[in-house]
Design a protein around this motif. Structure first.
Motif, PDB file in Angstrom:
ATOM      1  N   LEU A 112       0.823  -1.210   0.000  1.00 43.22           N
ATOM      2  CA  LEU A 112       0.000   0.000   0.000  1.00 43.22           C
ATOM      3  C   LEU A 112       0.859   1.262   0.000  1.00 43.22           C
ATOM      4  CD1 LEU A 112      -2.686   1.494   0.310  1.00 43.22           C
ATOM      5  CD2 LEU A 112      -2.582   1.052   2.762  1.00 43.22           C
ATOM      6  N   TRP A 113       1.778   1.346   0.935  1.00 43.15           N
ATOM      7  CA  TRP A 113       2.575   2.558   1.139  1.00 43.15           C
ATOM      8  C   TRP A 113       3.454   2.869  -0.080  1.00 43.15           C
ATOM      9  CZ3 TRP A 113       2.725   6.751   3.940  1.00 43.15           C
ATOM     10  CH2 TRP A 113       3.908   7.471   4.112  1.00 43.15           C
ATOM     11  N   PHE A 114       4.174   1.873  -0.561  1.00 47.38           N
ATOM     12  CA  PHE A 114       5.108   2.125  -1.663  1.00 47.38           C
ATOM     13  C   PHE A 114       4.390   2.226  -3.012  1.00 47.38           C
ATOM     14  CE2 PHE A 114       7.799   0.436   1.712  1.00 47.38           C
ATOM     15  CZ  PHE A 114       8.762   1.436   1.760  1.00 47.38           C
ATOM     16  N   SER A 115       3.197   1.644  -3.128  1.00 54.81           N
ATOM     17  CA  SER A 115       2.397   1.870  -4.338  1.00 54.81           C
ATOM     18  C   SER A 115       1.962   3.329  -4.420  1.00 54.81           C
ATOM     19  CB  SER A 115       1.172   0.959  -4.335  1.00 54.81           C
ATOM     20  OG  SER A 115       1.531  -0.378  -4.547  1.00 54.81           O
ATOM     21  N   ALA A 116       1.533   3.875  -3.278  1.00 58.03           N
ATOM     22  CA  ALA A 116       1.107   5.283  -3.244  1.00 58.03           C
ATOM     23  C   ALA A 116       2.277   6.214  -3.557  1.00 58.03           C
ATOM     24  CB  ALA A 116       0.503   5.614  -1.888  1.00 58.03           C
ATOM     25  N   LEU A 117       3.442   5.953  -2.932  1.00 61.57           N
ATOM     26  CA  LEU A 117       4.616   6.795  -3.196  1.00 61.57           C
ATOM     27  C   LEU A 117       5.070   6.662  -4.646  1.00 61.57           C
ATOM     28  CD1 LEU A 117       6.788   6.288   0.034  1.00 61.57           C
ATOM     29  CD2 LEU A 117       5.209   8.151  -0.503  1.00 61.57           C
ATOM     30  N   GLY A 118       5.015   5.448  -5.180  1.00 60.92           N
ATOM     31  CA  GLY A 118       5.391   5.239  -6.578  1.00 60.92           C
ATOM     32  C   GLY A 118       4.450   5.958  -7.526  1.00 60.92           C
ATOM     33  N   GLY A 119       3.154   5.928  -7.215  1.00 64.56           N
ATOM     34  CA  GLY A 119       2.183   6.640  -8.048  1.00 64.56           C
ATOM     35  C   GLY A 119       2.436   8.135  -8.079  1.00 64.56           C
ATOM     36  N   ILE A 120       2.795   8.701  -6.927  1.00 65.66           N
ATOM     37  CA  ILE A 120       3.098  10.143  -6.861  1.00 65.66           C
ATOM     38  C   ILE A 120       4.378  10.447  -7.647  1.00 65.66           C
ATOM     39  CG2 ILE A 120       3.759  12.012  -5.304  1.00 65.66           C
ATOM     40  CD1 ILE A 120       1.852  10.732  -3.229  1.00 65.66           C
ATOM     41  N   ALA A 121       5.400   9.564  -7.530  1.00 68.73           N
ATOM     42  CA  ALA A 121       6.641   9.761  -8.300  1.00 68.73           C
ATOM     43  C   ALA A 121       6.364   9.705  -9.803  1.00 68.73           C
ATOM     44  CB  ALA A 121       7.667   8.699  -7.904  1.00 68.73           C
ATOM     45  N   GLY A 122       5.515   8.767 -10.210  1.00 65.98           N
ATOM     46  CA  GLY A 122       5.158   8.678 -11.630  1.00 65.98           C
ATOM     47  C   GLY A 122       4.422   9.913 -12.110  1.00 65.98           C
ATOM     48  N   THR A 123       3.578  10.465 -11.235  1.00 69.25           N
ATOM     49  CA  THR A 123       2.847  11.686 -11.587  1.00 69.25           C
ATOM     50  C   THR A 123       3.798  12.860 -11.784  1.00 69.25           C
ATOM     51  OG1 THR A 123       0.961  10.900 -10.295  1.00 69.25           O
ATOM     52  CG2 THR A 123       0.985  13.234 -10.894  1.00 69.25           C
ATOM     53  N   GLY A 303       6.842  -2.790  -5.628  1.00 67.01           N
ATOM     54  CA  GLY A 303       5.614  -2.053  -5.326  1.00 67.01           C
ATOM     55  C   GLY A 303       5.702  -0.604  -5.765  1.00 67.01           C
ATOM     56  N   ALA A 304       6.893  -0.002  -5.566  1.00 70.85           N
ATOM     57  CA  ALA A 304       7.083   1.387  -6.006  1.00 70.85           C
ATOM     58  C   ALA A 304       7.093   1.473  -7.529  1.00 70.85           C
ATOM     59  CB  ALA A 304       8.395   1.933  -5.444  1.00 70.85           C
ATOM     60  N   SER A 305       7.616   0.438  -8.179  1.00 71.06           N
ATOM     61  CA  SER A 305       7.792   0.468  -9.628  1.00 71.06           C
ATOM     62  C   SER A 305       6.475   0.344 -10.389  1.00 71.06           C
ATOM     63  CB  SER A 305       8.736  -0.661 -10.049  1.00 71.06           C
ATOM     64  OG  SER A 305       8.969  -0.629 -11.421  1.00 71.06           O
ATOM     65  N   ASN A 306       5.597  -0.600  -9.955  1.00 78.69           N
ATOM     66  CA  ASN A 306       4.408  -0.851 -10.791  1.00 78.69           C
ATOM     67  C   ASN A 306       3.458   0.344 -10.827  1.00 78.69           C
ATOM     68  OD1 ASN A 306       3.207  -1.148  -8.268  1.00 78.69           O
ATOM     69  ND2 ASN A 306       2.947  -3.360  -8.437  1.00 78.69           N
ATOM     70  N   ASN A 307       3.304   1.051  -9.708  1.00 77.39           N
ATOM     71  CA  ASN A 307       2.413   2.214  -9.734  1.00 77.39           C
ATOM     72  C   ASN A 307       3.067   3.433 -10.374  1.00 77.39           C
ATOM     73  OD1 ASN A 307       0.479   0.668  -8.125  1.00 77.39           O
ATOM     74  ND2 ASN A 307      -0.404   2.662  -7.647  1.00 77.39           N
ATOM     75  N   ALA A 308       4.415   3.538 -10.283  1.00 83.92           N
ATOM     76  CA  ALA A 308       5.104   4.638 -10.972  1.00 83.92           C
ATOM     77  C   ALA A 308       4.916   4.522 -12.483  1.00 83.92           C
ATOM     78  CB  ALA A 308       6.585   4.628 -10.619  1.00 83.92           C
ATOM     79  N   SER A 309       4.881   3.277 -12.986  1.00 79.21           N
ATOM     80  CA  SER A 309       4.742   3.079 -14.424  1.00 79.21           C
ATOM     81  C   SER A 309       3.350   3.463 -14.916  1.00 79.21           C
ATOM     82  CB  SER A 309       5.027   1.619 -14.788  1.00 79.21           C
ATOM     83  OG  SER A 309       3.995   0.782 -14.323  1.00 79.21           O
TER      84      SER A 309
END
Length: 501
Positions: A112-123, A303-309
């Motif tokens: 959960l946590w690293f998906s959210a951070l990854g999504g923000i980094a991707g944004t 987890g950080a990677s998949n949402n950043a993409s």
């Protein structure tokens, strides 16, 4: 710029947009947490609903649902060892090993946590890269667009987890499907076989719903029911996540960067980002022997990677109309339907709409944390839903959605047909994502090529003489020859080893 930003905030804070974000988020969390139902399928089933929404609300629903579904796919993987989405499959064994050690909260919290951070980094990458690339894209002509679209098709074969030959075969099948109908530069009916309904061609939406949703229903019919989830109470979900962030900040940053780069590649997407990042995490780890035994390092990076993409995948989609993955392939159709035609001029003529999309991405990833915690708490109830109840509902949604796209029963037949095609392809190792990319981009490749030949009076030289076009041509040809090089190397290497012995 300030006026456009204020206008974007006004667009996002409209009641219909906020309601769309909230309901789509809940919907994405539920669909993603059900084993076998992918984020792409969740997005495809949303398309009929977007017909009745405003443009910003329609795109917001796709953004929110896809982001939530990618995260919630971690839940059944962690608790049942059954990945909810393909992006979760890369680290399912690692998460399940943590659960067996009694640390399910750490595994779920990290997802959960690293998906959210990854999504923000991707944004952030979308905000930084897209306007800069839009300036460059304004100088593109049909010659550059042809090579760019062709390169996108080749990238889909390079990143495929299956055989490159099978990926190319799937892509060629997609190109063939894109040729059907009269929507071609010559206006001549092709491959219609006298069927009137095929004169207008085959729309991507029924294909997407068929290969990603109906094929899952077929797969569920022929596979055994997953084991029931045991009753258990979860402790604090986010406890220890700040400690993991401080300890593995390098891995998180690397995962974000890999996800952003892979997201920009046409046809790659969150699935490939998760696999590559997990493999890199193990390769560069100081404790590689701990991987597979319940070690959180790989979960952090993947987890950080998949949402950043996810967010960076919108860069080629918004700039060139080239899908970064299957989710943005659906989004492109919705953008055209709502009058937000992808292209570099979108950033100048509809700047407020672009700022609104940025805000929606950030809002969706922030909203992921509280809604994700609630979803984890109620996961046992959702995962206990019997398959015999869920699958018929999905099948009905597919049929209704297909009928809504064209108000005719032929679309329903197409969805059923491509459901069977998708099931057979995946059963035999042919990636359906490559076929979808061929369908979505086939028209763009053909029209750019024919228009360029008309402009150059039939000469092929301008395809290679223009500087940007020449670079893209070299990259495309290299991508085209890469599978041949790999095949040749595998044949030659054993002979050298035998001679050395």
């Amino acid at each position: 710029m300030m006026n456009e930003l204020i206008e974007a905030l006004r667009l996002v804070l409209a009641p219909d947009v906020l309601i769309a974000i909230l309901l789509s988020s809940i919907y994405g969390l539920v669909i993603g947490s059900l084993p076998g139902l992918s984020a792409t399928m969740a997005t495809a089933l949303l398309v009929p609903v977007t017909f009745y929404l405003s443009p910003i609300a329609a795109v917001a629903s796709i953004i929110a649902a896809s982001a939530m579904a990618i995260f919630s796919g971690d839940i059944p993987g962690c608790l049942l060892r059954i990945p909810g989405t393909p992006a979760s499959a890369a680290y399912t064994d690692e998460a399940y090993a943590l659960t067996r050690k009694g640390q399910a909260e750490i595994a779920l919290g990290a997802g959960l946590w690293f998906s959210a951070l990854g999504g923000i980094a991707g944004t952030i990458s979308l905000v930084v890269m897209a306007p800069a690339l839009a300036e460059l894209a304004l100088n593109f002509s049909t010659f550059e667009y042809f090579w760019l679209a062709f390169l996108g098709l080749m990238c889909a074969t390079l990143v495929a987890r299956s055989s490159p030959v099978k990926a190319i075969a799937s892509m060629l099948l997609g190109l063939f499907i894109a040729c059907i109908g009269m929507e071609n530069p010559g206006g001549v009916p092709r491959f219609t076989f006298g069927i009137t309904e095929l004169l207008g061609g085959i729309e991507p939406i029924p294909v997407l719903v068929g290969v990603f949703a109906v094929s899952e229903v077929i797969r569920a019919m022929v596979s055994p029911e997953p084991p029931p989830l045991p009753h258990r109470r979860f402790g604090s979900i986010l406890a220890g996540q700040l400690h993991l962030t401080r300890k593995y900040w390098r891995q998180m940053t690397r995962g974000n960067l890999v996800g952003i780069i892979i997201g920009v590649l046409p046809g790659a997407g969150a699935d490939m980002a998760a696999w590559v990042s997990y493999a890199m995490s193990k390769r560069f780890s100081k404790e590689p022997k701990k991987f597979g035994t319940g070690h959180p390092e790989g979960l952090v990076e993947a987890g950080a990677s998949n949402n950043a993409s996810l967010a960076s995948g919108w860069v080629p989609s918004l700039l060139f109309g080239i899908p970064g993955d299957t989710i943005t392939a659906i989004a492109i159709g919705v953008l055209y339907m709502k009058g937000l035609n992808p292209g570099p001029t979108l950033f100048t003529e509809r700047a407020s709409s672009m700022y609104a999309l940025y805000i929606i991405f950030i809002l969706a990833n922030i909203l992921m944390i509280p809604l994700g915690i609630v979803m984890i708490r109620v996961a046992s109830s959702v995962l206990r839903a019997p398959r015999a109840t869920v699958m018929p509902v999905i099948l009905v949604c597919c049929a209704v959605g297909a009928f809504a796209t064209g108000n005719n029963l032929f679309a329903v037949v197409l969805v059923a047909t491509f459901g069977v095609v998708g099931y057979v392809m995946e059963r035999n190792g042919y990636p359906v994502a490559a076929m979808v990319l061929g369908i979505v981009m086939g028209t763009m490749v053909e029209q750019s090529f024919v228009t360029s030949l008309i402009k150059s009076d039939g000469s092929l030289l301008p395809f290679f003489e223009r500087p940007v076009s020449a670079v893209l041509a070299a990259m495309t040809i290299a991508a085209l020859l890469w599978p041949v090089f790999i095949w040749s190397w595998k044949r030659i290497r054993p002979r050298h080893q035998e001679q050395a012995l």
